[in-house]
Design an enzyme around this catalytic site. Structure first.
Site, mmCIF file in Angstrom:
data_model
loop_
_atom_site.group_PDB
_atom_site.id
_atom_site.type_symbol
_atom_site.label_atom_id
_atom_site.label_comp_id
_atom_site.label_asym_id
_atom_site.label_seq_id
_atom_site.Cartn_x
_atom_site.Cartn_y
_atom_site.Cartn_z
ATOM 1 N N ARG A 78 -19.667 -97.110 -39.135
ATOM 2 C CA ARG A 78 -19.375 -98.552 -39.041
ATOM 3 C C ARG A 78 -19.579 -99.269 -40.367
ATOM 4 N NH1 ARG A 78 -21.934 -99.245 -33.118
ATOM 5 N NH2 ARG A 78 -19.982 -99.146 -31.982
ATOM 6 N N LYS A 80 -17.146 -93.231 -15.295
ATOM 7 C CA LYS A 80 -16.767 -94.023 -14.122
ATOM 8 C C LYS A 80 -15.339 -94.535 -14.166
ATOM 9 C CE LYS A 80 -21.315 -96.069 -13.383
ATOM 10 N NZ LYS A 80 -22.005 -97.348 -13.585
ATOM 11 N N GLY A 104 -16.472 -95.649 -28.738
ATOM 12 C CA GLY A 104 -17.526 -95.182 -27.846
ATOM 13 C C GLY A 104 -17.711 -93.684 -27.917
ATOM 14 N N GLY A 109 -15.720 -101.249 -26.017
ATOM 15 C CA GLY A 109 -15.355 -102.327 -25.100
ATOM 16 C C GLY A 109 -14.228 -103.198 -25.646
HETATM 17 P P1 AMP Z 1 -17.916 -93.587 -20.526
HETATM 18 O O1 AMP Z 1 -18.925 -94.436 -21.228
HETATM 19 O O2 AMP Z 1 -17.470 -94.105 -19.228
HETATM 20 O O3 AMP Z 1 -16.774 -93.199 -21.449
HETATM 21 O O4 AMP Z 1 -18.665 -92.256 -20.126
HETATM 22 C C1 AMP Z 1 -19.201 -91.366 -21.071
HETATM 23 C C2 AMP Z 1 -20.213 -90.529 -20.381
HETATM 24 O O5 AMP Z 1 -19.618 -89.840 -19.310
HETATM 25 C C3 AMP Z 1 -20.832 -89.491 -21.270
HETATM 26 O O6 AMP Z 1 -22.183 -89.787 -21.446
HETATM 27 C C4 AMP Z 1 -20.645 -88.194 -20.492
HETATM 28 O O7 AMP Z 1 -21.785 -87.386 -20.487
HETATM 29 C C5 AMP Z 1 -20.353 -88.684 -19.095
HETATM 30 N N1 AMP Z 1 -19.614 -87.695 -18.302
HETATM 31 C C6 AMP Z 1 -18.465 -87.094 -18.619
HETATM 32 N N2 AMP Z 1 -18.115 -86.192 -17.686
HETATM 33 C C7 AMP Z 1 -19.079 -86.227 -16.742
HETATM 34 C C8 AMP Z 1 -19.288 -85.523 -15.523
HETATM 35 N N3 AMP Z 1 -18.435 -84.597 -15.110
HETATM 36 N N4 AMP Z 1 -20.396 -85.821 -14.805
HETATM 37 C C9 AMP Z 1 -21.253 -86.759 -15.231
HETATM 38 N N5 AMP Z 1 -21.116 -87.449 -16.368
HETATM 39 C C10 AMP Z 1 -20.042 -87.187 -17.118
#
Ligand code: AMP
Length: 396
Positions: free
Chosen positions: A35, A198, A354, A377
């Site tokens: 950054r 999610k 991210g 974000g």
């Molecule tokens: P996000 O911030 O929504 O992009 O999510 C990123 C996070 O999702 C990372 O910390 C990953 O470890 C987690 N992640 C990815 N795949 C899985 C999975 N199959 N089960 C649980 N967490 C996951």
């Protein structure tokens, strides 16, 4: 919107909002300076014109006022180094007497780094009084903090109204241009790869993308909500129970719009959420109780890669598995490799900020894709079609 190329900074003091929210280790060493280096072209232009730069940034999320742990003073030496040895002063508060005095004494070619803007709780409320005090420090306002452009804070948004002359820095401009290229001008086939934990965080972007993409690849934790929605048994995998209907709706919408929705054929499943768990390959419809999907499986990697190889535009947001654990990072690594190969063949690839940006950078692929966004974000909100307050404020 003006950019800094429209301004000659000679003899001027530029108040620049940068995003220096870098990770620091326990001894306050910067562990990833992406950054900071991303802001260098903007700062160089101001200094090379014969101007001086007064920098505002936040670092972390300090709760109640000043907190040593989140001080920007630990960035001074490294900042000077990446600016080719430029003199960098520091003020212990982003507003007030000391900052005003140091700003007024600043010489052309010099930099003044201000202490963490979030040491003032009013910052995050977009407080006008605080913004007015900040505005006293410079003649021109420059915003180069794309990662914070979706926040209507004092230093990112409110402060802009106190300047006649204001402009976007190179990074902010490049981020918007690259996002626009993907959103409005994508060469086909256009493939979006969505992953991460999610669906709830990514519903709006997925819905937007369904009008634009040819292929939508879904991996990561969010894919198990889709399998459960389709009647599968996903064991202890991550599932958002309240999003099952939504998952079915998205499947239906993709069909109606002629978008190829690719869910992973298989997963690496584990008997606990731990790098040393027992692990094996499974399909995604019959994951046994007590087991959870933590990465996409070998067949899924192959099918996803074939689609990526055929694409001319690629947008990737979110890891394919729990890439922080080395035993479940392989799916994310292979997809990154595949994006790199497609880029070498002429595809345009944008990596959303991210975790996917962190994954691509840590695998050494940052230079081998078309653009790695610094905004998590902010990029998602921009792509969802929302107006970014930090950008809007530069145009008013
Ligand atoms: P996000 O911030 O929504 O992009 O999510 C990123 C996070 O999702 C990372 O910390 C990953 O470890 C987690 N992640 C990815 N795949 C899985 C999975 N199959 N089960 C649980 N967490 C996951």
């Amino acid at each position: 919107m003006k950019t800094i190329d429209d301004i000659n900074f000679s003899g001027k003091k530029a108040l620049v909002r940068v995003d220096f929210n870098v990770p620091l280790d326990k001894s306050f060493k910067i562990t990833d300076d992406t950054r900071m280096t991303a802001a260098v072209p903007t700062l160089k232009k101001i200094l090379d014109d014969g101007g001086s730069a007064i920098l505002m940034s936040h670092l972390g999320r300090p709760k109640d006022g000043p907190d040593e742990k989140y001080s920007l003073k630990y960035l001074v030496d490294h900042l000077s180094e990446i600016l080719g040895g430029a003199t960098v002063h520091f003020a212990n508060d982003c507003v007030g007497e000391e900052a005003e005095k140091k700003a007024s004494q600043l010489q052309p070619g010099e930099v003044l780094l201000l202490e963490n803007t979030r040491f003032h709780p009013e910052e995050s409320k977009g407080d006008e009084k605080l913004a007015k005090q900040m505005a006293k420090l410079g003649d021109v306002y420059v915003n180069d903090a794309f990662g914070s452009a979706h926040r209507a804070h004092s230093s990112t948004t409110t402060v802009a109204q106190f300047f006649d002359e204001k402009a976007a820095g190179y990074l902010l401009k490049a981020e918007l241009d690259n996002a626009d290229k993907v959103l409005n001008n994508a060469a086909k086939p256009f493939t979006a790869i969505m992953g991460g934990a999610k669906i709830s965080d990514k519903i709006e972007i997925i819905e937007q993308l369904l009008d634009k993409v040819d292929n939508l690849i879904i991996g990561g934790g969010m894919c198990y909500t889709f399998f459960k929605a389709m009647g599968g048994k996903v064991g202890n995998s991550l599932v958002e129970e309240d999003k099952l209907d939504l998952a079915n709706e998205l499947i239906q919408k993709a069909k109606e719009k002629g978008v190829h929705l690719h869910l992973p054929i298989d997963s690496i499943i584990a008997d606990k959420f731990d790098n040393d768990a027992q692990a094996k390959v499974s399909n995604n419809h019959t994951i046994p109780d007590g087991w959870m999907g933590l990465d996409i499986g070998p067949e899924a990697r192959e099918v996803f890669s074939q689609n990526i190889q055929r694409s001319k535009t690629i947008l990737w947001n979110g890891p394919m598995g729990v890439f922080e654990m080395s035993n479940f990072a392989e799916g994310t690594r292979q997809i990154a490799e595949s994006v790199v190969r497609a880029t070498e063949k002429g595809a345009f690839s944008l990596i959303g900020g991210g975790d996917s940006a962190a994954a691509v950078n840590s695998m050494g692929y940052g230079e081998k894709v078309s653009f790695v966004s610094t905004g998590g974000g902010a990029l998602l909100e921009y792509m969802e079609g929302k107006e970014l307050p930090g950008v809007k404020a530069l145009m008013e």
